[in-house]
Design a protein around this motif. Structure first.
Motif, mmCIF file in Angstrom:
data_model
loop_
_atom_site.group_PDB
_atom_site.id
_atom_site.type_symbol
_atom_site.label_atom_id
_atom_site.label_comp_id
_atom_site.label_asym_id
_atom_site.label_seq_id
_atom_site.Cartn_x
_atom_site.Cartn_y
_atom_site.Cartn_z
ATOM 1 N N LEU A 246 9.764 -0.411 -9.041
ATOM 2 C CA LEU A 246 10.390 0.191 -7.872
ATOM 3 C C LEU A 246 10.146 -0.639 -6.620
ATOM 4 O O LEU A 246 10.990 -0.706 -5.718
ATOM 5 N N ASN A 247 8.992 -1.304 -6.570
ATOM 6 C CA ASN A 247 8.642 -2.125 -5.412
ATOM 7 C C ASN A 247 8.892 -3.616 -5.639
ATOM 8 O O ASN A 247 8.496 -4.449 -4.820
ATOM 9 N N ALA A 248 9.545 -3.959 -6.727
ATOM 10 C CA ALA A 248 9.711 -5.365 -7.093
ATOM 11 C C ALA A 248 10.447 -6.174 -6.028
ATOM 12 O O ALA A 248 10.142 -7.351 -5.806
ATOM 13 N N GLU A 249 11.413 -5.559 -5.358
ATOM 14 C CA GLU A 249 12.169 -6.298 -4.348
ATOM 15 C C GLU A 249 11.272 -6.717 -3.190
ATOM 16 O O GLU A 249 11.453 -7.789 -2.608
ATOM 17 N N VAL A 250 10.274 -5.882 -2.861
ATOM 18 C CA VAL A 250 9.294 -6.246 -1.837
ATOM 19 C C VAL A 250 8.416 -7.388 -2.343
ATOM 20 O O VAL A 250 8.133 -8.340 -1.616
ATOM 21 N N ALA A 420 14.847 9.517 -8.993
ATOM 22 C CA ALA A 420 15.925 9.774 -8.036
ATOM 23 C C ALA A 420 16.155 8.571 -7.133
ATOM 24 O O ALA A 420 17.304 8.183 -6.870
ATOM 25 N N GLU A 421 15.074 7.962 -6.667
ATOM 26 C CA GLU A 421 15.216 6.807 -5.783
ATOM 27 C C GLU A 421 15.812 5.613 -6.518
ATOM 28 O O GLU A 421 16.710 4.929 -5.994
ATOM 29 N N ALA A 433 20.988 14.420 -12.910
ATOM 30 C CA ALA A 433 19.577 14.448 -13.309
ATOM 31 C C ALA A 433 18.686 14.232 -12.092
ATOM 32 O O ALA A 433 17.682 14.939 -11.909
ATOM 33 N N ALA A 434 19.036 13.254 -11.253
ATOM 34 C CA ALA A 434 18.239 12.980 -10.048
ATOM 35 C C ALA A 434 18.174 14.214 -9.161
ATOM 36 O O ALA A 434 17.106 14.596 -8.670
#
Length: 528
Positions: A246-250, A420-421, A433-434
């Motif tokens: 989830l934080n990979a782009e950072v 959801a994010e 679902a989210a």
């Protein structure tokens, strides 16, 4: 499991610390009691050593609550792992302030820290210390050594599972290093024991390493929801992978939202369930009152077995002051330090009077706005964590000093919100679902259902604050949403009452000046 901890392990493990200062030290014990050969003759010693690795998240040394610290240079209560990590993740954000003036503690919320900040330095040291212990565990538990020491096939199988847990813990520590510091010294069990200067790994490469370790142990660690309470299993691995992706782009500049959604979904489908009452998650019996059905990975505390002035003792005691009654929280006293800002209060409709049962504020004698951070009565207090059971009984420590309340580092509600994010960021999955996962959380909170058009990224950031505040997620969340430094304003950010933006380089903590002065292989993070 922590009850199996034996304090002599630190005497043995300390030989492996990579910052040892004597290059030519070649001392031998007068007898063989503390050598690897004799220490590991007992097959139970491998589980006891593993207990030390877990205990490093909860205690600060070998003699609770203080007296024989793992690290020197900062008060033992301040230097405990969870207390430091919580401070990095919460005091730097809109969710918490602290009224004390110990050293440079106020620089955390003011976001004007330097490379000499002792709390940042000790967080860094604590991470590296834990990595070093784990490396030594892995050196001493190879299949070859186990066979040479005469362990049975069943015992070797047990140790193989312990090794997977140790690798998870090392991945967790390196994940914290990745998130907080980016480019850090890198050492594994393949490196030599003794004094040498570790090479610095770059953030994208550390991301790759943590990912590879977690993927490697995914099939080796025990299956989801089947390990002893407080120990890592497959679901803990999936949860950490979800956070990593989830934080990979950072961390790397490249998004991995499809993978984040995939691993969040694996956790969701792993036979966990939401606790029927939000409040149960933060009580002294949260390991047995039903909340354990939601918790994927806790840091466990016991008022008699894991005594420390950090961890949950800090979070509970320090959040009590003013007109608050410590007895109602199952403790002997309040330390009058921690409160929140109006920015968190305003996340709830009607603020502290919200019908959302997650709005756990103490307001009597408190002002919503903070004029003086050092005054406990400035800012609403938080009543989320307590050392009492669902029946109102105090925890097991009769003195009321040390709580039984476990810290829920990973829990199912977070997996719901990550799904959801990740969906909203293009990771696939289903809008229905989210929306359903978010509304399950809101239904439990009596917060009211939302419609599909309400589910957007701004809502998710606020909902994460409402659901997860004071659970050590906020700094990472704000950075992922580009709201931590050059965007996003809250009271006393930038050390001014109304708040202000700060420089973007503070999205990373500095490499401590003390380590830069010793290790010539290190370069400081930009801006410091």
């Amino acid at each position: 499991m922590l009850k199996t901890l034996k304090p002599f392990f630190i005497l043995f493990i300390s030989a492996g610390l990579f910052w040892a200062c004597e290059d030519d030290l070649d001392l031998q014990p007068e007898d063989n009691r503390l050598t690897a050969e004799t220490t590991f003759e007992d097959p139970e010693s491998y589980k006891q050593f593993l207990a030390k690795l877990y205990a490093g998240l909860a205690v600060s040394g070998q003699e609770g609550p203080a007296g024989d610290p793992d690290l020197e240079g900062l008060d033992e209560g301040f230097s405990q792992y969870l207390r430091l990590y919580w401070s990095m993740q919460e005091l730097t954000t809109d969710e918490a302030v602290i009224g004390w003036n110990d050293g440079t503690i106020q620089d955390l919320h003011g976001q004007n820290w330097t490379a000499g900040n002792e709390f940042i330095r000790t967080m860094y040291s604590r991470i590296m210390y834990q990595v070093t212990l784990t490396n030594e565990y892995l050196r001493q538990s190879t299949p070859e050594l186990l066979e040479s020491r005469g362990l049975s096939a069943e015992e070797r199988e047990n140790v193989a599972r312990y090794r997977a847990e140790a690798r998870f813990l090392r991945a967790l520590h390196y994940y914290h290093a990745l998130d907080l510091f980016g480019n850090v010294p890198f050492v594994t069990e393949e490196d030599p024991v003794g004094a040498f200067l570790p090479q610095q790994i770059q953030r994208p490469d550390l991301f790759d390493y943590v990912e590879s370790e977690l993927l490697a142990i995914e099939s080796e660690i025990v299956s989801a929801n089947s390990n002893e309470y407080g120990r890592a299993d497959q679901a803990a691995v999936w949860m950490l992978l979800s956070k990593l992706y989830l934080n990979a782009e950072v961390y790397t500049g490249e998004g991995h939202y499809t993978e984040a959604l995939d691993y969040s979904e694996r956790v969701i489908n792993a036979n966990y369930s939401l606790a029927d009452d939000y409040h149960k998650l933060f009580l002294a019996d949260n390991n047995s009152n039903g909340a354990q059905s939601e918790v994927i990975f806790p840091i466990t505390f016991d008022g008699q077995q894991t005594q420390s002035y950090g961890g949950m003792a800090f979070i509970i005691h320090a959040s009590i002051g003013g007109d608050m009654d410590p007895e109602a929280f199952g403790v002997s006293s309040g330390w009058a330090g921690l409160r929140t800002t109006s920015a968190l209060v305003d996340k709830f409709p009607d603020g502290a009077d919200s019908e959302d049962n997650r709005a756990l504020f103490f307001t009597e004698g408190q002002t919503k706005e903070i004029e003086d951070i050092s005054s406990f009565n400035d800012g609403f207090a938080i009543t989320k964590f307590r050392n009492v059971t669902v029946d109102g009984e105090q925890g097991s420590d009769d003195t009321g000093e040390f709580p039984d309340t476990d810290f829920p580092m990973f829990r199912l509600a977070d997996a719901y919100l990550m799904y959801a994010e990740a969906h909203l960021r293009g990771g696939g999955g289903s809008q229905a679902a989210a929306l359903g996962y978010v509304n399950e959380l809101r239904e439990r909170a009596d917060a009211g259902q939302i419609g599909s058009s309400d589910l957007n990224l701004d809502f998710i950031l606020s909902e994460r604050a409402r659901e997860l505040y004071w659970e050590a997620h906020r700094r990472t969340d704000l950075i992922r949403f580009n709201q931590f430094t050059e965007n996003g304003i809250w009271p006393w950010k930038g050390n001014v009452p109304q708040g202000t933006t700060t420089e973007s380089y503070r999205n990373l903590m500095p490499i401590p000046a003390s380590d830069l002065g010793v290790n010539t292989n290190l370069e400081q993070n930009p801006g410091y």
